[in-house]
Enzyme design. Structure first.
Site, PDB file in Angstrom:
ATOM      1  N   GLY A 250       0.570  -5.012   0.739  1.00  0.00           N
ATOM      2  CA  GLY A 250      -0.622  -5.103  -0.105  1.00  0.00           C
ATOM      3  C   GLY A 250      -0.348  -5.774  -1.445  1.00  0.00           C
TER       4      GLY A 250
ATOM      5  CD  GLU B 156      -2.326  -7.582   2.834  1.00  0.00           C
ATOM      6  OE1 GLU B 156      -1.997  -6.439   2.441  1.00  0.00           O
ATOM      7  OE2 GLU B 156      -2.877  -7.790   3.919  1.00  0.00           O
TER       8      GLU B 156
ATOM      9  CB  ALA C 220      -0.878  -0.018   1.245  1.00  0.00           C
TER      10      ALA C 220
ATOM     11  CD  GLU D 115       1.647  -5.564   5.597  1.00  0.00           C
ATOM     12  OE1 GLU D 115       2.486  -6.456   5.868  1.00  0.00           O
ATOM     13  OE2 GLU D 115       0.864  -5.646   4.645  1.00  0.00           O
TER      14      GLU D 115
HETATM   15  N1  COA Z   1       4.621   3.237  -0.500  1.00  0.00           N
HETATM   16  C1  COA Z   1       5.004   4.422  -1.030  1.00  0.00           C
HETATM   17  N2  COA Z   1       6.109   4.575  -1.766  1.00  0.00           N
HETATM   18  C2  COA Z   1       6.866   3.475  -1.986  1.00  0.00           C
HETATM   19  C3  COA Z   1       6.540   2.221  -1.468  1.00  0.00           C
HETATM   20  C4  COA Z   1       5.348   2.121  -0.694  1.00  0.00           C
HETATM   21  N3  COA Z   1       4.928   0.967  -0.177  1.00  0.00           N
HETATM   22  N4  COA Z   1       7.486   1.335  -1.839  1.00  0.00           N
HETATM   23  C5  COA Z   1       8.380   2.018  -2.579  1.00  0.00           C
HETATM   24  N5  COA Z   1       8.006   3.307  -2.681  1.00  0.00           N
HETATM   25  C6  COA Z   1       8.686   4.397  -3.379  1.00  0.00           C
HETATM   26  C7  COA Z   1       9.880   4.923  -2.624  1.00  0.00           C
HETATM   27  O1  COA Z   1       9.476   5.849  -1.634  1.00  0.00           O
HETATM   28  C8  COA Z   1      10.684   5.545  -3.734  1.00  0.00           C
HETATM   29  O2  COA Z   1      10.105   6.775  -4.088  1.00  0.00           O
HETATM   30  P1  COA Z   1      11.038   8.058  -4.357  1.00  0.00           P
HETATM   31  O3  COA Z   1      11.920   7.654  -5.510  1.00  0.00           O
HETATM   32  O4  COA Z   1      10.084   9.151  -4.703  1.00  0.00           O
HETATM   33  O5  COA Z   1      11.816   8.282  -3.096  1.00  0.00           O
HETATM   34  C9  COA Z   1      10.440   4.603  -4.900  1.00  0.00           C
HETATM   35  O6  COA Z   1       9.232   3.903  -4.591  1.00  0.00           O
HETATM   36  C10 COA Z   1      11.541   3.579  -5.079  1.00  0.00           C
HETATM   37  O7  COA Z   1      11.716   2.873  -3.871  1.00  0.00           O
HETATM   38  P2  COA Z   1      13.125   2.709  -3.118  1.00  0.00           P
HETATM   39  O8  COA Z   1      12.834   2.445  -1.669  1.00  0.00           O
HETATM   40  O9  COA Z   1      14.018   3.831  -3.447  1.00  0.00           O
HETATM   41  O10 COA Z   1      13.671   1.389  -3.840  1.00  0.00           O
HETATM   42  P3  COA Z   1      14.712   0.351  -3.241  1.00  0.00           P
HETATM   43  O11 COA Z   1      15.082  -0.527  -4.369  1.00  0.00           O
HETATM   44  O12 COA Z   1      15.782   1.035  -2.488  1.00  0.00           O
HETATM   45  O13 COA Z   1      13.886  -0.516  -2.156  1.00  0.00           O
HETATM   46  C11 COA Z   1      11.974  -1.766  -1.341  1.00  0.00           C
HETATM   47  C12 COA Z   1      12.829  -1.350  -2.558  1.00  0.00           C
HETATM   48  C13 COA Z   1      10.759  -2.514  -1.859  1.00  0.00           C
HETATM   49  C14 COA Z   1      12.793  -2.693  -0.411  1.00  0.00           C
HETATM   50  C15 COA Z   1      11.546  -0.483  -0.562  1.00  0.00           C
HETATM   51  O14 COA Z   1      10.985   0.428  -1.490  1.00  0.00           O
HETATM   52  C16 COA Z   1      10.533  -0.727   0.522  1.00  0.00           C
HETATM   53  O15 COA Z   1      10.865  -1.246   1.578  1.00  0.00           O
HETATM   54  N6  COA Z   1       9.244  -0.358   0.281  1.00  0.00           N
HETATM   55  C17 COA Z   1       8.205  -0.411   1.268  1.00  0.00           C
HETATM   56  C18 COA Z   1       7.741  -1.839   1.460  1.00  0.00           C
HETATM   57  C19 COA Z   1       6.650  -1.912   2.508  1.00  0.00           C
HETATM   58  O16 COA Z   1       6.856  -1.658   3.684  1.00  0.00           O
HETATM   59  N7  COA Z   1       5.448  -2.283   2.058  1.00  0.00           N
HETATM   60  C20 COA Z   1       4.308  -2.437   2.915  1.00  0.00           C
HETATM   61  C21 COA Z   1       3.497  -1.201   2.920  1.00  0.00           C
HETATM   62  S1  COA Z   1       2.032  -1.411   3.925  1.00  0.00           S
END
Ligand code: COA
Length: 263
Positions: free
Chosen positions: A115, A118, A70, A138
């Site tokens: 999400g 999910e 999400a 989460e």
């Molecule tokens: N919500 C909002 N933005 C998200 C996102 C999320 N769940 N997952 C990734 N993004 C965004 C990042 O903020 C970033 O945006 P920006 O370039 O404007 O800063 C962009 O997507 C790229 O992500 P980034 O984190 O730079 O890539 P990465 O390769 O370093 O890491 C992940 C990849 C998936 C490990 C990392 O993005 C992450 O941990 N995401 C969240 C996962 C999460 O907690 N999901 C559950 C949400 S309820």
């Protein structure tokens, strides 16, 4: 591209009778805003109503993510009421996919977190690319999963493996996901659509009436206070009154290929 309707966050394409829904927020790793989920729901409902459509494939844009959860920036300031509404709306989306009459395959092309995991679990079948990663992180954000993750992960992989993923928030790779039953197939990225299509094409040779009945019975297994065995007895008997049943059995006895009409 044969875009079916006008959406902001997804692309839809009817590819020879298969509706491909692509989450199209690549720069945000296809993070699922509330609007994005609503668009997915609308596209799935639209696909359910297309006569003769064989099935639906849901995937993410780009080579990195199916959906990284999400959209955290959207819900960061939500109140308890807004959080509850967000979760309830997400559940409706997932239920629409799971309870629909057509097979839905998640073609998981990278991160399927929160999400995203999910959403993949609400689909009937999961095909993952070798670089796919699955997780429910989460708890690191101070919330439990809210789009069915605590339930569908247990259903798919059992309590032990599910609880470890849910409590640690650790992501697992595609082969690990295959081993515990979270995905059905792992293929190289370039074969992801071909494998999904192959499965849908095979299913499309079967009776649509029977397919719908199978999905009803399987879904009833997981509904509290509903007797899936009774449902199966009902659906089995009911099938005898359909043209598909007459066609399928006649085709077998006359050594020909069945031509089902879904009636
Ligand atoms: N919500 C909002 N933005 C998200 C996102 C999320 N769940 N997952 C990734 N993004 C965004 C990042 O903020 C970033 O945006 P920006 O370039 O404007 O800063 C962009 O997507 C790229 O992500 P980034 O984190 O730079 O890539 P990465 O390769 O370093 O890491 C992940 C990849 C998936 C490990 C990392 O993005 C992450 O941990 N995401 C969240 C996962 C999460 O907690 N999901 C559950 C949400 S309820």
């Amino acid at each position: 591209m044969n875009q079916v309707a006008s959406y902001k966050n997804i692309l839809t394409e009817n590819r020879e009778g298969i509706m491909v829904i692509t989450i199209n927020r690549e720069s945000k790793l296809n993070a699922l805003t509330i609007d994005t989920l609503q668009e997915i729901k609308m596209a799935v409902e639209h696909a359910h109503n297309i006569n003769g459509l064989k099935g639906i494939v849901i995937t993410g844009a780009g080579p990195k993510a199916f959906a990284a959860g999400a959209d955290i920036s959207e819900f960061v300031n939500f109140s308890e009421e807004e959080g509850t509404r967000m979760s309830a709306a997400g559940h409706e989306v997932m239920n629409t996919i799971e309870n629909g009459p057509k097979p839905v395959i998640a073609a998981v092309n990278g991160f399927a977190l929160g999400g995203g995991c999910e959403l993949a679990m609400a689909c009937h079948i999961r095909v993952a690319s070798e670089n796919a990663k699955f997780g429910q992180p989460e708890v690191s954000l101070g919330v439990p999963p809210g789009y069915g993750g605590t339930q569908r992960l247990v259903q798919l992989v059992g309590k032990g493996a599910a609880i470890e993923m849910l409590l640690t928030g650790d992501a697992i790779d595609a082969n690990h996901a295959l081993r515990i039953g979270l995905v059905n197939h792992v293929v190289p990225m370039e074969e992801l659509y071909a494998k999904s299509k192959e499965i849908i094409e095979k299913i499309a040779t079967k009776s649509p009436v029977a397919l719908k009945k199978v999905l009803n019975c399987v879904n009833d297994y997981f509904r509290p206070n509903v007797n899936g065995m009774q449902r199966e007895i009902y659906e089995f008997g009911d099938a005898f009154g359909t043209d598909d049943f007459k066609e399928g059995t006649d085709a077998f006895l006359n050594k020909r290929k069945a031509a089902f009409k879904g009636k």
